[in-house]
Write an enzyme that holds these catalytic residues in place. Sequence first.
Site, PDB file in Angstrom:
ATOM      1  N   HIS A 182      -7.195   6.389  -6.885  1.00  0.00           N
ATOM      2  CA  HIS A 182      -6.082   5.875  -6.085  1.00  0.00           C
ATOM      3  C   HIS A 182      -5.511   4.641  -6.787  1.00  0.00           C
ATOM      4  CE1 HIS A 182      -9.505   3.616  -4.322  1.00  0.00           C
ATOM      5  NE2 HIS A 182      -8.628   2.678  -3.987  1.00  0.00           N
ATOM      6  N   HIS A 226      -5.387   1.326  -6.209  1.00  0.00           N
ATOM      7  CA  HIS A 226      -5.939  -0.027  -6.133  1.00  0.00           C
ATOM      8  C   HIS A 226      -6.560  -0.468  -7.465  1.00  0.00           C
ATOM      9  CE1 HIS A 226      -6.384   0.056  -1.444  1.00  0.00           C
ATOM     10  NE2 HIS A 226      -5.144  -0.159  -1.841  1.00  0.00           N
ATOM     11  N   ASP A 236      -9.433  -1.647  -8.217  1.00  0.00           N
ATOM     12  CA  ASP A 236     -10.801  -1.236  -8.526  1.00  0.00           C
ATOM     13  C   ASP A 236     -10.859   0.165  -9.125  1.00  0.00           C
ATOM     14  OD1 ASP A 236     -10.040  -0.091  -6.136  1.00  0.00           O
ATOM     15  OD2 ASP A 236     -11.885  -0.520  -5.058  1.00  0.00           O
ATOM     16  N   HIS A 275      -8.633   6.266   2.927  1.00  0.00           N
ATOM     17  CA  HIS A 275      -8.639   4.882   2.449  1.00  0.00           C
ATOM     18  C   HIS A 275      -7.238   4.448   2.021  1.00  0.00           C
ATOM     19  CE1 HIS A 275      -9.919   1.241   0.415  1.00  0.00           C
ATOM     20  NE2 HIS A 275      -9.368   1.661  -0.696  1.00  0.00           N
ATOM     21  N   CYS A 289     -13.197   5.464  -2.936  1.00  0.00           N
ATOM     22  CA  CYS A 289     -13.216   4.651  -1.707  1.00  0.00           C
ATOM     23  C   CYS A 289     -12.980   5.468  -0.443  1.00  0.00           C
ATOM     24  CB  CYS A 289     -12.187   3.532  -1.814  1.00  0.00           C
ATOM     25  SG  CYS A 289     -12.557   2.365  -3.145  1.00  0.00           S
ATOM     26  N   LYS A 316     -17.987   6.410   2.047  1.00  0.00           N
ATOM     27  CA  LYS A 316     -18.759   5.191   2.244  1.00  0.00           C
ATOM     28  C   LYS A 316     -20.238   5.433   1.981  1.00  0.00           C
ATOM     29  CE  LYS A 316     -15.269   2.726   3.688  1.00  0.00           C
ATOM     30  NZ  LYS A 316     -14.827   1.516   2.957  1.00  0.00           N
ATOM     31  N   ASN A 355     -11.917  -2.279   3.359  1.00  0.00           N
ATOM     32  CA  ASN A 355     -10.495  -2.602   3.213  1.00  0.00           C
ATOM     33  C   ASN A 355      -9.628  -1.506   3.838  1.00  0.00           C
ATOM     34  OD1 ASN A 355      -7.951  -3.407   2.391  1.00  0.00           O
ATOM     35  ND2 ASN A 355      -8.276  -2.873   0.237  1.00  0.00           N
ATOM     36  N   HIS A 380     -18.069   2.341  -3.524  1.00  0.00           N
ATOM     37  CA  HIS A 380     -18.860   1.112  -3.540  1.00  0.00           C
ATOM     38  C   HIS A 380     -20.231   1.423  -2.956  1.00  0.00           C
ATOM     39  CE1 HIS A 380     -15.093  -1.063  -4.298  1.00  0.00           C
ATOM     40  NE2 HIS A 380     -14.574  -0.333  -3.313  1.00  0.00           N
TER      41      HIS A 380
END
Length: 249
Positions: free
Chosen positions: A107, A109, A111, A170, A189, A192, A200, A230
């Site tokens: 995506h 973002h 990270d 997300h 993301c 989980k 976020n 994460h």
Amino acid sequence: MKPLLLFVLPALLAAKTTEQGTSPEAGKVVYQSKRLTITQVAQNTFVHTSFLDSKTFGKVPCNGMIVKSEGETVVFDTPTTDKDSKELINWIKKDLRCTVKAVIPTHFHEDCLGGLKEFARHNIPSYAHEPTITYAKQAKFNVPQRGFTTSLALPFGNTQVLATFFGEGHTHDNVVGYFPDDEVLFGGCLLKELNATKGNLADANVQAWSATVTRVKQEHPNVRVVIPGHGKPGDQSLLDYTIRLFQQP
């Protein structure tokens, strides 16, 4: 009794491994520096973990995936900086003795594509969901080179790896990666780790999230290893946990 124990113990260990949905290589750290950790989670699949300095969440460990076949690799999500990406590319070349066929940010973002310029410097093509390219441009982040609409089947070595958009969660553009050879799913993301919070939600579609992950689970019923964006990898329980976390009342 000793011969019986010798026979039974390996069988119990094998059963435990199958039940957990992990391989003998799961959790094996094969490289570690101050900024980058690489962990083997299946025969030809690795997790790279770097760190994002976030004002809201502090120093956040961020996962990506490396899959390999016949001297080639594909990387999902870049490390968070160009310096960390350079370290990762060097490790792939020197330790895995492989080239990098492509990088796929899941995506828009930072990270996922914070270290994208380093891949471009090595003439490694980047592929992303078309909305990811659009959002990256709008946010003035690093922009992937080549777009795909809903899914991408990317050949490398003597196999292929998949990137697919199952729906919003997300972010509006998030895709997941799947490596059929090892039955490993990289959820980024969208997924989980166990007991994680919602995290976020700035660009999230919370109402759609649970249904999106349900579609992922239905499409990949035999997945053995699941890697979140994460935190710790696991098995299909990460899918179930994420579905429950975002289930609407």
